[in-house]
Design an enzyme around this catalytic site. Structure first.
Site, mmCIF file in Angstrom:
data_model
loop_
_atom_site.group_PDB
_atom_site.id
_atom_site.type_symbol
_atom_site.label_atom_id
_atom_site.label_comp_id
_atom_site.label_asym_id
_atom_site.label_seq_id
_atom_site.Cartn_x
_atom_site.Cartn_y
_atom_site.Cartn_z
ATOM 1 N N ASP A 1 19.718 -44.723 88.298
ATOM 2 C CA ASP A 1 18.859 -44.292 87.181
ATOM 3 C C ASP A 1 18.439 -45.495 86.332
ATOM 4 O OD1 ASP A 1 21.584 -44.543 86.333
ATOM 5 O OD2 ASP A 1 21.154 -43.375 84.526
ATOM 6 N N GLU B 1 24.250 -43.506 84.785
ATOM 7 C CA GLU B 1 24.930 -44.580 84.037
ATOM 8 C C GLU B 1 24.259 -44.842 82.698
ATOM 9 O OE1 GLU B 1 25.948 -48.670 82.700
ATOM 10 O OE2 GLU B 1 23.989 -47.878 83.205
HETATM 11 ZN ZN LIG Z 1 22.651 -51.059 84.324
#
Ligand SMILES: [Zn+2]
Length: 389
Positions: free
Chosen positions: A97, A157
Site C-alpha cells: 500500500d 502498513e
Molecule cells: Zn513504507
C-alpha cells in the site's frame, strides 16, 4: 573435498551477483508497471493488481505464490523460494500500500529524470518490493540458499497495520532474520531502530453558556483543552526520546458562546526502552482530569505501532561486509518513523530495515528512487542471505 565445496560456493556467489547485475532494466520495468497502479491503503483492487504483477514475475521464476485475503484492505502476498526446506526461514518483507489516493497515477505517473524515478510510492516502497522480488528470483534461478527464503508483503502498513499486525507477528515468529525493504536513507544508511507511536484521539465536554449574559454558568471545553495540550506537550522528553504533539485541534461554535465541546488528536513517539502502557496511563490521566471545573475529557481512540528494537549488530555487520565487498558502505540509523519492522523486532526476530533502493521525500509529490542503487542494494541483500549463518 573441502576445496571443491569452497569453490562451488565462490561460483554460486558470483552467479547470484552476475544475474542480479544484469537486471537493472528489468527491475526498472517492473517498478514502472507497479508504480502506475494506484494502491493506496484500503484500495483492495489496486493492492490486488500490484500483487498480481509481482506474482507473475515470481511464478515465471518458479517461486510459489499464495495470496491471503484481508477483507477491506486487499491481500497479503506469501511466497516460498524453492530450496532447502530445513530450519528457520529468512523473510524478505514489504508493504504494497501507499499513502496516495486513487487518481494519483493519472495525475503523475511513473517517470524517470536524471537517474531518479518518480511516481506515487516509487520509493516507499514499490522499489523495495521489486528489489525483494528480484533477490528471490536470483536464488530461485541460481541456487545457493542455506536456509528457507520467503517473501511476505502486507497491505495496510501506511495506516499502522490495523488488519495485519497479528498476522505479521505470527508469520515471522521464530524466523532467522527479516529484511524489510523500506527505502534506504538518503545517506544510503539502513534503519536499525525505530520509535513506536501512538495516535490518541480525545474529546472534552464542557457546558455551553452565553459569553456575555451568563459567563459564569459556562464551563469552557476549549480552556480545558488548552490546559491539557500544555500538559501533554510537557510529556516530551529529549532524554528518553519521547515526543508528544497535538497536531489537530477543533472546538467551539461561535465567539459569544462558552465552548461546549472540543476534540484533538495527539501523536506520541517513544523508544523501545519506554513502557508504552505507563505512558498511555499518564496521557489518559491528563485527558480525564477535570482541567476546568465541570468539564469532562475522555479518550475516544488509540492506535499504536510498536518501536523497532535495535537490530543485532551481527546482522548489520553481515550486511555491511557484503556491501563493502560490492564497493559501498552503510551505517545503521535510528529514526522516529514507525514501520512494520517494529512488529517483527517485537517478536524477537533480528530485523534489518530500509534495505530497499535509496529514496527520498517519501509521502510527498517529490518522492524519488535513486535507480543506480537498485542493483547494488539487491546484491547486498542477496549476499547477506547467502552468507547468513
Ligand atoms: Zn513504507
Amino acid at each position: 573435498m573441502h576445496d571443491t565445496l569452497e569453490q562451488s560456493r565462490v561460483q554460486q556467489r558470483a552467479r547470484l551477483l552476475d544475474w542480479l547485475g544484469g537486471q537493472q532494466q528489468a527491475m526498472q520495468d517492473l517498478l514502472h508497471r507497479i508504480v502506475d497502479i494506484d494502491s493506496g491503503s484500503r484500495d483492495e483492487a489496486g493492492i490486488l493488481a500490484v500483487a498480481q504483477a509481482l506474482r507473475e514475475r515470481l511464478e515465471a521464476a518458479g517461486v510459489a505464490v499464495r495470496f491471503e485475503d484481508v477483507p477491506g484492505y486487499g491481500v497479503l502476498l506469501h511466497a516460498d523460494v524453492p530450496g532447502p526446506g530445513e530450519g528457520a526461514p529468512i523473510y524478505l518483507m514489504g508493504h504494497m500500500d501507499t499513502v496516495f489516493p486513487a487518481g494519483t497515477v493519472a495525475r503523475r505517473p511513473f517517470r524517470v529524470e536524471e537517474g531518479r524515478a518518480y511516481g506515487p510510492g516509487v520509493a516507499d516502497m514499490k522499489s523495495g518490493l521489486v528489489l525483494n522480488v528480484f533477490v528471490a528470483e536470483a536464488f530461485a534461478r541460481c541456487g545457493g540458499l542455506g536456509a528457507p527464503l520467503k517473501l511476505f508483503f502486507s497491505c495496510d502498513e501506511e495506516i499502522g497495520s490495523p488488519a495485519t499486525r497479528q498476522t505479521i507477528m505470527d508469520t515471522v515468529r521464530g524466523a532467522r532474520a527479516v529484511f524489510n525493504a523500506e527505502p534506504g536513507r538518503v545517506s544510503g544508511n539502513l534503519v536499525t531502530s525505530r520509535k513506536g507511536s501512538m495516535a490518541v484521539e480525545f474529546e472534552v465536554q464542557g457546558v455551553a453558556a452565553h459569553a456575555g449574559i451568563n459567563h459564569a454558568a459556562g464551563a469552557s471545553a476549549l480552556e480545558a483543552m488548552a490546559r491539557k495540550l500544555l500538559a501533554l506537550h510537557a510529556l516530551t522528553d529529549p532524554a528518553t526520546g519521547t515526543t508528544t504533539n497535538v497536531g489537530v485541534l477543533q472546538g467551539g461554535i461561535v465567539p459569544n458562546m462558552v465552548a461546549p465541546h472540543a476534540k484533538a488528536e495527539l501523536d506520541v513517539r517513544y523508544t523501545a526502552q519506554t513502557d508504552p502502557d505507563a505512558l498511555m496511563e499518564r496521557i489518559r490521566a491528563i485527558v480525564e482530569e477535570e482541567s476546568v471545573p465541570r468539564t469532562q475529557g475522555r479518550v475516544t481512540a488509540v492506535r499504536r505501532t510498536l518501536p523497532m528494537a535495535p537490530t543485532p549488530d551481527a546482522l548489520l555487520q553481515l550486511y555491511r561486509r557484503g556491501a563493502q565487498s560490492l564497493g559501498f558502505d552503510v551505517q545503521g540509523e535510528f529514526t522516529g518513523g514507525a514501520a512494520d519492522s517494529g512488529l517483527t523486532a517485537s517478536v524477537g526476530v533480528p530485523t534489518l530495515c530500509a534495505t530497499g533502493p535509496v529514496g527520498g521525500h517519501p509521502h510527498t509529490e517529490r518522492e524519488y528512487c535513486e535507480l543506480a542503487t537498485f542493483v547494488p542494494r539487491a546484491q547486498a541483500v542477496a549476499l547477506a542471505i547467502f552468507d547468513h549463518p
